[in-house]
Design an enzyme around this catalytic site. Structure first.
Site, mmCIF file in Angstrom:
data_model
loop_
_atom_site.group_PDB
_atom_site.id
_atom_site.type_symbol
_atom_site.label_atom_id
_atom_site.label_comp_id
_atom_site.label_asym_id
_atom_site.label_seq_id
_atom_site.Cartn_x
_atom_site.Cartn_y
_atom_site.Cartn_z
ATOM 1 N N ARG A 139 -4.160 21.916 -13.516
ATOM 2 C CA ARG A 139 -3.082 20.936 -14.056
ATOM 3 C C ARG A 139 -3.364 20.513 -15.777
ATOM 4 O O ARG A 139 -2.506 19.990 -16.244
ATOM 5 C CB ARG A 139 -3.029 19.584 -13.147
ATOM 6 C CG ARG A 139 -1.917 18.749 -13.561
ATOM 7 C CD ARG A 139 -1.487 17.863 -12.452
ATOM 8 N NE ARG A 139 -0.247 16.882 -12.727
ATOM 9 C CZ ARG A 139 0.490 16.286 -11.909
ATOM 10 N NH1 ARG A 139 0.193 16.146 -10.810
ATOM 11 N NH2 ARG A 139 1.493 15.373 -12.331
ATOM 12 N N HIS B 50 6.879 11.321 -28.402
ATOM 13 C CA HIS B 50 6.092 12.281 -27.919
ATOM 14 C C HIS B 50 6.038 13.603 -28.134
ATOM 15 O O HIS B 50 5.013 14.118 -28.501
ATOM 16 C CB HIS B 50 6.069 11.797 -26.330
ATOM 17 C CG HIS B 50 5.192 12.685 -25.479
ATOM 18 N ND1 HIS B 50 3.918 12.412 -25.545
ATOM 19 C CD2 HIS B 50 5.424 13.562 -24.578
ATOM 20 C CE1 HIS B 50 2.966 13.233 -24.756
ATOM 21 N NE2 HIS B 50 4.247 13.857 -24.062
ATOM 22 N N GLU C 265 8.327 19.169 -24.699
ATOM 23 C CA GLU C 265 7.836 19.557 -23.415
ATOM 24 C C GLU C 265 8.364 20.770 -22.876
ATOM 25 O O GLU C 265 7.416 21.582 -22.447
ATOM 26 C CB GLU C 265 8.044 18.400 -22.281
ATOM 27 C CG GLU C 265 7.229 17.326 -22.736
ATOM 28 C CD GLU C 265 5.582 17.412 -22.727
ATOM 29 O OE1 GLU C 265 5.222 18.387 -21.872
ATOM 30 O OE2 GLU C 265 4.912 16.377 -22.902
ATOM 31 N N HIS D 279 -1.341 13.271 -28.627
ATOM 32 C CA HIS D 279 -1.849 11.907 -28.358
ATOM 33 C C HIS D 279 -2.512 11.119 -29.427
ATOM 34 O O HIS D 279 -2.076 10.010 -29.432
ATOM 35 C CB HIS D 279 -2.660 11.870 -27.058
ATOM 36 C CG HIS D 279 -2.001 11.974 -25.835
ATOM 37 N ND1 HIS D 279 -2.523 12.408 -24.624
ATOM 38 C CD2 HIS D 279 -0.619 11.656 -25.424
ATOM 39 C CE1 HIS D 279 -1.764 12.406 -23.559
ATOM 40 N NE2 HIS D 279 -0.586 12.210 -24.182
ATOM 41 N N LYS E 288 6.535 23.488 -13.401
ATOM 42 C CA LYS E 288 5.719 22.360 -13.085
ATOM 43 C C LYS E 288 5.042 22.551 -11.627
ATOM 44 O O LYS E 288 4.234 21.893 -11.148
ATOM 45 C CB LYS E 288 6.393 21.107 -13.552
ATOM 46 C CG LYS E 288 5.777 19.664 -13.139
ATOM 47 C CD LYS E 288 5.471 18.988 -14.212
ATOM 48 C CE LYS E 288 4.414 17.876 -14.024
ATOM 49 N NZ LYS E 288 4.527 16.811 -14.546
ATOM 50 N N ASN F 188 -1.484 19.909 -20.339
ATOM 51 C CA ASN F 188 -1.929 18.972 -21.769
ATOM 52 C C ASN F 188 -1.951 20.028 -22.980
ATOM 53 O O ASN F 188 -2.404 19.380 -24.061
ATOM 54 C CB ASN F 188 -3.222 18.219 -21.397
ATOM 55 C CG ASN F 188 -3.112 17.352 -20.454
ATOM 56 O OD1 ASN F 188 -2.180 16.585 -20.141
ATOM 57 N ND2 ASN F 188 -4.098 17.258 -19.351
ATOM 58 N N HIS G 197 -1.405 18.176 -26.085
ATOM 59 C CA HIS G 197 -1.335 16.880 -26.122
ATOM 60 C C HIS G 197 -2.443 16.184 -26.514
ATOM 61 O O HIS G 197 -2.664 15.057 -26.757
ATOM 62 C CB HIS G 197 -1.469 16.585 -24.548
ATOM 63 C CG HIS G 197 -0.143 16.521 -24.013
ATOM 64 N ND1 HIS G 197 0.843 17.676 -23.809
ATOM 65 C CD2 HIS G 197 0.766 15.693 -23.444
ATOM 66 C CE1 HIS G 197 1.930 17.519 -23.546
ATOM 67 N NE2 HIS G 197 1.991 16.167 -23.093
ATOM 68 N N GLU H 98 -4.981 17.177 -10.642
ATOM 69 C CA GLU H 98 -5.571 17.259 -12.170
ATOM 70 C C GLU H 98 -7.201 17.816 -12.227
ATOM 71 O O GLU H 98 -7.906 17.310 -13.059
ATOM 72 C CB GLU H 98 -5.234 16.636 -13.159
ATOM 73 C CG GLU H 98 -5.224 17.080 -14.552
ATOM 74 C CD GLU H 98 -4.745 16.150 -15.726
ATOM 75 O OE1 GLU H 98 -3.507 15.564 -15.450
ATOM 76 O OE2 GLU H 98 -5.474 16.010 -16.505
ATOM 77 N N LYS I 203 2.634 11.746 -10.788
ATOM 78 C CA LYS I 203 1.795 10.749 -11.901
ATOM 79 C C LYS I 203 2.621 9.420 -12.138
ATOM 80 O O LYS I 203 4.054 9.485 -12.524
ATOM 81 C CB LYS I 203 1.449 11.482 -13.174
ATOM 82 C CG LYS I 203 0.295 12.440 -13.174
ATOM 83 C CD LYS I 203 -0.032 12.867 -14.702
ATOM 84 C CE LYS I 203 -1.208 13.758 -14.429
ATOM 85 N NZ LYS I 203 -1.529 14.126 -15.718
ATOM 86 N N ARG J 12 0.794 -1.447 -0.038
ATOM 87 C CA ARG J 12 -0.011 0.110 -0.039
ATOM 88 C C ARG J 12 0.857 1.236 0.008
ATOM 89 O O ARG J 12 0.376 2.471 0.417
ATOM 90 C CB ARG J 12 -1.079 0.120 1.194
ATOM 91 C CG ARG J 12 -1.895 -1.089 1.153
ATOM 92 C CD ARG J 12 -3.259 -0.647 1.676
ATOM 93 N NE ARG J 12 -4.237 -1.880 1.474
ATOM 94 C CZ ARG J 12 -4.439 -2.893 2.371
ATOM 95 N NH1 ARG J 12 -3.663 -2.924 3.433
ATOM 96 N NH2 ARG J 12 -5.230 -3.771 2.208
HETATM 97 N N1 GLY Z 1 2.475 15.298 -17.693
HETATM 98 C C1 GLY Z 1 1.518 16.084 -17.390
HETATM 99 C C2 GLY Z 1 1.312 16.120 -15.878
HETATM 100 O O1 GLY Z 1 2.296 15.642 -15.245
HETATM 101 O O2 GLY Z 1 0.136 16.620 -15.512
#
Ligand code: GLY
Length: 358
Positions: A244, A268, A181, A255, A230, A248, A251, A240, A139, A117
């Site tokens: 956040r 990417h 990025e 994507h 960031k 994107n 993206h 998000e 993430k 956990r």
């Molecule tokens: N890569 C986008 C984020 O970390 O929200």
């Protein structure tokens, strides 16, 4: 060396991000405070292990070498890693280190988030993409047959150790995908609401040659600026819920391109750059920005000589954008530029894109 800090509202989730360019052999000594008296399990990318495994010399109960490539971010390797951790009898007090690019970081982070956990883990990103994006913000996850990153968790590391020297051995393709990025941050800076103005847009315009030549001091500043942005976003919206989403930018369309080409034809970063071009065009047509800003943006993008991406059938692209995990209620969410270095999210009906000419 610059030391930044991510302050998540729950204080035990805050963590430092160390950025430096000292000898890579120094890194293990710097980790001491985190690893001393604990079992250490390392997940490392194959390429990084070949180049730096011996130099790093991390005292680990096991070093799990993960082959390179997005296809390795799968359930099978997740199972292997967690079972090796069990075999080594790691307890909740022990620690996992992720040494590599985004695939290693996401995968090891997810293993750490679920093992017993949740056990501590540290990110040691070795690609530009991982330094400026995936290693920061918690993430984690793995890919599935239904799409990328569909199984995962928000799980913050205990620390991030960025050493710019790793970037020296990145091949051009890997380096450029990270630059995609990087350029993105220059278009979203004001919306990130950083504590002070960086003006990454100007920094990129003035330093593109040094960046393209991988000048270490310039890269150190570049990474620090991107990570600062960031952090600003993640501190305001860890999960998000709203802000956040601006990360994107480029993206949604990007994507779709990656998926339509089976993640093989474009990196990417290249896909995100094309996604940003798409977003700028759309923003001009919607009257959100002046044409001049689009020209300025094109100019910055062109300084990094990204591979050009062909145009795709909008019906197919729309199908994919619709199935993105960020789409909801039949709406496709797009991040669009609204002013110099500012973006906002907009929801579009899919029909809009079916007839759209790009
Ligand atoms: N890569 C986008 C984020 O970390 O929200």
């Amino acid at each position: 060396m610059p030391e930044l800090c991510v302050k998540i509202k729950e204080t035990d989730k805050s963590y430092p991000i160390y950025i430096d360019s000292s000898e890579i052999s120094e890194l293990t000594r710097k980790l001491e405070k985190y690893i001393s008296g604990r079992k250490v399990f390392v997940v490392i990318s194959e390429k990084v292990n070949k180049l730096y495994g011996k130099i790093l010399n991390i005292p680990a109960v096991e070093t799990f070498v993960l082959k390179d490539g997005e296809k390795e971010k799968n359930f099978k390797n997740y199972k292997k890693i967690t079972e090796r951790m069990l075999k080594n009898q790691l307890s909740r007090k022990d620690i996992l280190l992720a040494v590599g690019g985004g695939v290693v970081g996401d995968m090891a982070g997810f293993a750490a988030s679920t093992y017993m956990r949740g056990i501590d883990f540290i990110q040691i990103p070795t690609t530009l993409l991982a330094c400026v994006d995936s290693s920061v913000g918690g993430k984690t996850g793995i890919d599935t047959d239904y799409g990328k990153n569909l199984v995962g968790a928000f799980y913050q590391p205990k620390a991030v150790f960025i050493n710019i020297n790793f970037l020296k051995t990145l091949d051009t393709k890997q380096f450029k995908t990270g630059l995609g990025e990087v350029v993105k941050y220059s278009f979203i800076e004001k919306s990130c609401k950083p504590e002070f103005e960086i003006n990454l847009f100007n920094f990129l315009s003035e330093n593109f040659e040094k960046i393209n030549n991988k000048d270490i001091r310039t890269l150190e500043r570049l990474v620090e600026y991107c990570v600062t942005l960031k952090i600003a976003v993640v501190e305001q919206d860890e999960k998000e819920g709203s802000l956040r989403k601006i990360l994107n930018f480029g993206h949604t369309y990007g994507h779709a391109i990656e998926k339509i080409t089976n993640y093989k034809k474009y990196t990417h970063g290249e896909a995100v750059v094309e996604g940003m071009r798409f977003a700028f065009k759309l923003a001009v047509e919607k009257g959100l920005i002046e044409k001049n800003y689009k020209f300025l943006a094109d100019d910055v993008i062109n300084k990094f000589k990204f591979t050009s991406v062909k145009k795709f059938n909008m019906k197919k692209i729309t199908e994919i954008m619709k199935s993105d995990k960020k789409a909801s209620n039949g709406k496709i969410t797009f991040v669009l530029p609204t002013d110099y270095q500012e973006v906002k999210t907009f929801d579009f009906d899919e029909d809009f894109f079916l007839d759209y000419i790009y």
